[in-house]
Design a protein around this motif. Structure first.
Motif, PDB file in Angstrom:
ATOM      1  N   ILE A 131       0.822  -1.170   0.154  1.00 10.07           N
ATOM      2  CA  ILE A 131      -0.092   0.034  -0.031  1.00 10.07           C
ATOM      3  C   ILE A 131       0.926   1.135  -0.184  1.00 10.07           C
ATOM      4  CG2 ILE A 131      -1.861   1.389   1.379  1.00 10.07           C
ATOM      5  CD1 ILE A 131      -2.660  -1.437   2.354  1.00 10.07           C
ATOM      6  N   ALA A 132       0.544   2.338  -1.051  1.00 11.74           N
ATOM      7  CA  ALA A 132       1.571   3.360  -0.937  1.00 11.74           C
ATOM      8  C   ALA A 132       0.249   4.568  -1.110  1.00 11.74           C
ATOM      9  CB  ALA A 132       2.359   3.286  -2.490  1.00 11.74           C
ATOM     10  N   MET A 133       0.833   5.698  -1.130  1.00  9.58           N
ATOM     11  CA  MET A 133       0.006   6.931  -0.885  1.00  9.58           C
ATOM     12  C   MET A 133      -0.049   7.816  -2.433  1.00  9.58           C
ATOM     13  SD  MET A 133      -0.747   6.969   2.149  1.00  9.58           S
ATOM     14  CE  MET A 133      -0.206   5.281   3.126  1.00  9.58           C
ATOM     15  N   ASN A 134      -1.432   8.066  -2.430  1.00  7.72           N
ATOM     16  CA  ASN A 134      -1.615   9.017  -3.660  1.00  7.72           C
ATOM     17  C   ASN A 134      -0.675  10.385  -3.592  1.00  7.72           C
ATOM     18  OD1 ASN A 134      -3.289   7.471  -5.398  1.00  7.72           O
ATOM     19  ND2 ASN A 134      -5.105   8.029  -4.104  1.00  7.72           N
ATOM     20  N   HIS A 135      -0.376  10.995  -4.626  1.00  6.90           N
ATOM     21  CA  HIS A 135       0.609  12.162  -4.736  1.00  6.90           C
ATOM     22  C   HIS A 135       1.934  11.915  -4.178  1.00  6.90           C
ATOM     23  CE1 HIS A 135      -3.155  14.114  -5.659  1.00  6.90           C
ATOM     24  NE2 HIS A 135      -3.781  13.834  -4.149  1.00  6.90           N
ATOM     25  N   SER A 136       2.379  10.721  -3.811  1.00 11.13           N
ATOM     26  CA  SER A 136       3.698  10.293  -3.489  1.00 11.13           C
ATOM     27  C   SER A 136       4.762  10.456  -4.592  1.00 11.13           C
ATOM     28  CB  SER A 136       3.508   9.004  -2.832  1.00 11.13           C
ATOM     29  OG  SER A 136       3.312   7.811  -3.721  1.00 11.13           O
ATOM     30  N   PHE A 137       5.861  10.389  -4.452  1.00 15.20           N
ATOM     31  CA  PHE A 137       7.027  10.240  -5.193  1.00 15.20           C
ATOM     32  C   PHE A 137       8.062   9.658  -4.634  1.00 15.20           C
ATOM     33  CE2 PHE A 137      10.770  11.316  -7.399  1.00 15.20           C
ATOM     34  CZ  PHE A 137      10.317  11.168  -8.699  1.00 15.20           C
ATOM     35  N   GLY A 149       2.546   7.647  -6.491  1.00 14.34           N
ATOM     36  CA  GLY A 149       1.307   7.686  -6.632  1.00 14.34           C
ATOM     37  C   GLY A 149       0.802   9.118  -7.398  1.00 14.34           C
ATOM     38  N   ASN A 150       1.484   8.881  -8.622  1.00 11.36           N
ATOM     39  CA  ASN A 150       0.801   9.900  -9.547  1.00 11.36           C
ATOM     40  C   ASN A 150       0.985   8.906 -11.035  1.00 11.36           C
ATOM     41  OD1 ASN A 150       0.789  12.075 -11.414  1.00 11.36           O
ATOM     42  ND2 ASN A 150       1.925  13.357 -10.176  1.00 11.36           N
ATOM     43  N   PRO A 151      -0.141   8.916 -11.492  1.00 13.43           N
ATOM     44  CA  PRO A 151      -0.442   8.125 -12.608  1.00 13.43           C
ATOM     45  C   PRO A 151       0.350   8.625 -13.808  1.00 13.43           C
ATOM     46  CG  PRO A 151      -2.568   8.410 -11.630  1.00 13.43           C
ATOM     47  CD  PRO A 151      -1.619   9.360 -10.856  1.00 13.43           C
ATOM     48  N   LYS A 152       0.623   9.992 -13.984  1.00  7.77           N
ATOM     49  CA  LYS A 152       1.108  10.443 -15.172  1.00  7.77           C
ATOM     50  C   LYS A 152       2.484   9.835 -15.289  1.00  7.77           C
ATOM     51  CE  LYS A 152       3.187  14.937 -13.485  1.00  7.77           C
ATOM     52  NZ  LYS A 152       3.193  16.320 -13.669  1.00  7.77           N
ATOM     53  N   TYR A 153       3.161   9.944 -14.025  1.00  2.80           N
ATOM     54  CA  TYR A 153       4.746   9.278 -14.041  1.00  2.80           C
ATOM     55  C   TYR A 153       4.565   7.648 -14.597  1.00  2.80           C
ATOM     56  CZ  TYR A 153       6.019  13.517 -11.394  1.00  2.80           C
ATOM     57  OH  TYR A 153       6.582  14.708 -10.996  1.00  2.80           O
ATOM     58  N   ARG A 154       3.678   7.178 -14.332  1.00  3.82           N
ATOM     59  CA  ARG A 154       3.724   5.761 -14.551  1.00  3.82           C
ATOM     60  C   ARG A 154       2.974   5.119 -15.929  1.00  3.82           C
ATOM     61  NH1 ARG A 154       0.581   5.635  -9.615  1.00  3.82           N
ATOM     62  NH2 ARG A 154      -1.270   4.534 -10.707  1.00  3.82           N
ATOM     63  N   GLU A 155       2.156   5.789 -16.669  1.00  2.16           N
ATOM     64  CA  GLU A 155       1.291   5.250 -17.534  1.00  2.16           C
ATOM     65  C   GLU A 155       2.080   4.963 -18.711  1.00  2.16           C
ATOM     66  OE1 GLU A 155      -0.395   9.474 -19.100  1.00  2.16           O
ATOM     67  OE2 GLU A 155      -1.630   8.211 -18.110  1.00  2.16           O
ATOM     68  N   ALA A 156       2.855   5.438 -19.095  1.00  2.00           N
ATOM     69  CA  ALA A 156       3.820   5.293 -20.292  1.00  2.00           C
ATOM     70  C   ALA A 156       4.702   4.060 -20.077  1.00  2.00           C
ATOM     71  CB  ALA A 156       4.495   6.402 -20.885  1.00  2.00           C
ATOM     72  N   GLN A 192       5.503  14.289   2.241  1.00  2.00           N
ATOM     73  CA  GLN A 192       5.528  14.356   0.802  1.00  2.00           C
ATOM     74  C   GLN A 192       6.320  15.650   0.203  1.00  2.00           C
ATOM     75  OE1 GLN A 192       1.516  13.702  -0.553  1.00  2.00           O
ATOM     76  NE2 GLN A 192       1.560  11.570  -0.326  1.00  2.00           N
ATOM     77  N   GLY A 193       7.102  15.032  -0.761  1.00  2.00           N
ATOM     78  CA  GLY A 193       7.935  16.323  -1.640  1.00  2.00           C
ATOM     79  C   GLY A 193       7.249  16.675  -2.884  1.00  2.00           C
ATOM     80  N   GLU A 194       7.616  16.118  -3.557  1.00  4.77           N
ATOM     81  CA  GLU A 194       7.212  16.347  -5.068  1.00  4.77           C
ATOM     82  C   GLU A 194       5.761  16.525  -5.302  1.00  4.77           C
ATOM     83  OE1 GLU A 194       9.279  16.771  -7.787  1.00  4.77           O
ATOM     84  OE2 GLU A 194      11.041  16.249  -6.592  1.00  4.77           O
ATOM     85  N   GLY A 195       4.941  15.621  -4.432  1.00  7.74           N
ATOM     86  CA  GLY A 195       3.680  15.823  -4.537  1.00  7.74           C
ATOM     87  C   GLY A 195       2.823  16.889  -3.792  1.00  7.74           C
ATOM     88  N   GLY A 196       3.667  17.825  -3.245  1.00 11.58           N
ATOM     89  CA  GLY A 196       3.108  19.300  -2.627  1.00 11.58           C
ATOM     90  C   GLY A 196       3.383  19.462  -1.556  1.00 11.58           C
ATOM     91  N   ILE A 197       4.230  19.033  -0.656  1.00 11.62           N
ATOM     92  CA  ILE A 197       4.912  19.328   0.651  1.00 11.62           C
ATOM     93  C   ILE A 197       3.731  19.223   1.661  1.00 11.62           C
ATOM     94  CG2 ILE A 197       5.997  21.020   2.123  1.00 11.62           C
ATOM     95  CD1 ILE A 197       7.501  20.561  -0.712  1.00 11.62           C
TER      96      ILE A 197
END
Length: 393
Positions: A131-137, A149-156, A192-197
């Motif tokens: 289990i991980a978190m949405n908006h994580s990096f 937890g950011n689909p745009k990084y994973r989808e390709a 969380q860093g990249e995901g928005g502090i």
């Protein structure tokens, strides 16, 4: 000259970064200088890496001394700096076992493998879930990306490693709803860093830790960006008193030398990775380990944690004043010297204008400016930053 290097870089380097049109030549303290000699106040620190600032003489001398001794041997042998670095890391973290890596992403990869091996040894199954978190990096390599937890990084790059589910940070019910008898680990960044502090909340940390203890699930805390004193404790989880089973660290751990590590408790070490399960050619080599040793020595000698706790409230106060003054700033959040201002618009133009005004900043998402300066900044540096930032508005 600067433009010439930029043009050559665009011809030679793989275009995976939209770089700013600056070529750095040198650093001094909390300042950077480009090839044309222009001075910039640095509130990025190589993305939370250069905690001790640039051109720290004791740090540089330690690396030069080690280079003249030996740089690399491989992990088939022992080396003195690695043993000393591991001892120091155990002391400051309270963890029991250390595995050195070359980066934060590699540390996350190792943490995931350790968690899966731990679960495999319990029941022999290979279908365990994380289990991980949405908006994580957590990084760009396949395992680290799989728990990001950011689909745009994973989808390709699908399919990922599989059996990863995503909950909401600071929403314990969303975590609990995903737990089943195949869950082997819960992983998240303490801030969380990249995901928005987004800092984890104390109650959330305690609830997740309790659940992990009840179900024999491993808690993995990613301290790659928020660790190494950035929040005022050596590791951010220490602010909460919630100790992980496995933790990852990197960035400021080497203050510029590429190095990371994952650490674990003795219980996990005894029942997870064994000889032949994991390895690295460069991890923990004498040069990297010497950097860790000197960084940790200087953290203590120069009272870095105490300094962060002194200057961070002033940074928060000045950022809060900006938020009150400008209605396009919607929120401030963060911990210690890891802060973010949330805007009602994209911040790219502001960051570009800040560069023109001699201030280096970075975003965390399209609408957030992130402040992760060297940990040696002073209140005077904060004042200069605010003045240059306001000019950039």
């Amino acid at each position: 000259m600067q433009q010439q290097y930029i043009e050559e870089a665009e011809k030679a380097l793989l275009h995976t970064y939209n770089r700013y049109p600056i070529v750095w030549e040198r650093g001094e303290g909390v300042h950077l200088y480009d090839l044309e000699g222009k001075e910039y106040l640095d509130f990025v620190a190589g993305i939370a890496v250069f905690a001790l600032g640039y051109r720290n003489k004791e740090y540089n001398d330690a690396l030069k001394e080690q280079i003249d001794k030996i740089i690399h041997t491989s992990n088939y042998y022992y080396n003195v700096p690695a043993v000393e670095a591991a001892k120091k890391m155990k002391d400051v973290s309270g963890m029991d076992r250390v595995f050195f890596t070359n980066s934060g992403a590699e540390a996350v990869e190792g943490a995931i493998k350790a968690a899966r091996k731990y679960a495999y040894l319990k029941d022999g199954r290979t279908d365990h879930e994380i289990i991980a978190m949405n908006h994580s990096f957590h990084g760009r390599t396949f395992g680290a990306l799989s728990v990001t937890g950011n689909p745009k990084y994973r989808e390709a790059f699908e399919p990922m490693i599989g059996n990863v589910k995503f909950a909401e940070m600071n929403d314990f019910d969303s975590v609990k709803a995903l737990v089943n008898d195949r869950t082997c680990a819960i992983i998240f960044e303490t801030v969380q860093g990249e995901g928005g502090i987004y800092p984890a909340e104390k109650e959330f940390m305690e609830q997740v830790k309790s659940l992990c203890g009840e179900k024999d699930i491993l808690l993995i805390l990613d301290e790659i960006q928020c660790g190494m004193g950035r929040t005022g404790s050596m590791y951010a989880w220490q602010r909460y008193g919630v100790k992980p089973d496995i933790m990852t660290t990197a960035k400021a751990l080497g203050c510029g030398i590429p190095v990371g590590a994952f650490l674990m408790t003795e219980r996990v070490a005894e029942h997870s990775l064994a000889s032949g399960d994991h390895g690295t050619t460069y991890g923990g080599n004498p040069l990297a380990a010497a950097a860790i040793c000197k960084v940790l020595e200087l953290f203590g000698k120069n009272h870095i944690l105490e300094h962060v706790n002194e200057v961070a409230p002033y940074l928060e106060k000045r950022l809060d004043t900006l938020m009150e003054k400008y209605d396009f700033i919607k929120a401030r959040r963060g911990a210690g010297l890891m802060q973010g201002l949330v805007f009602d618009r994209p911040v790219a133009d502001i960051i570009n204008r800040a560069l023109e005004n001699g201030l280096v900043l970075i975003n965390a998402g399209t609408d957030i400016i992130r402040f992760v300066p060297p940990l040696i900044i002073t209140e005077a540096d904060v004042d200069v930053m605010v003045e240059r930032l306001e000019r950039s508005f």
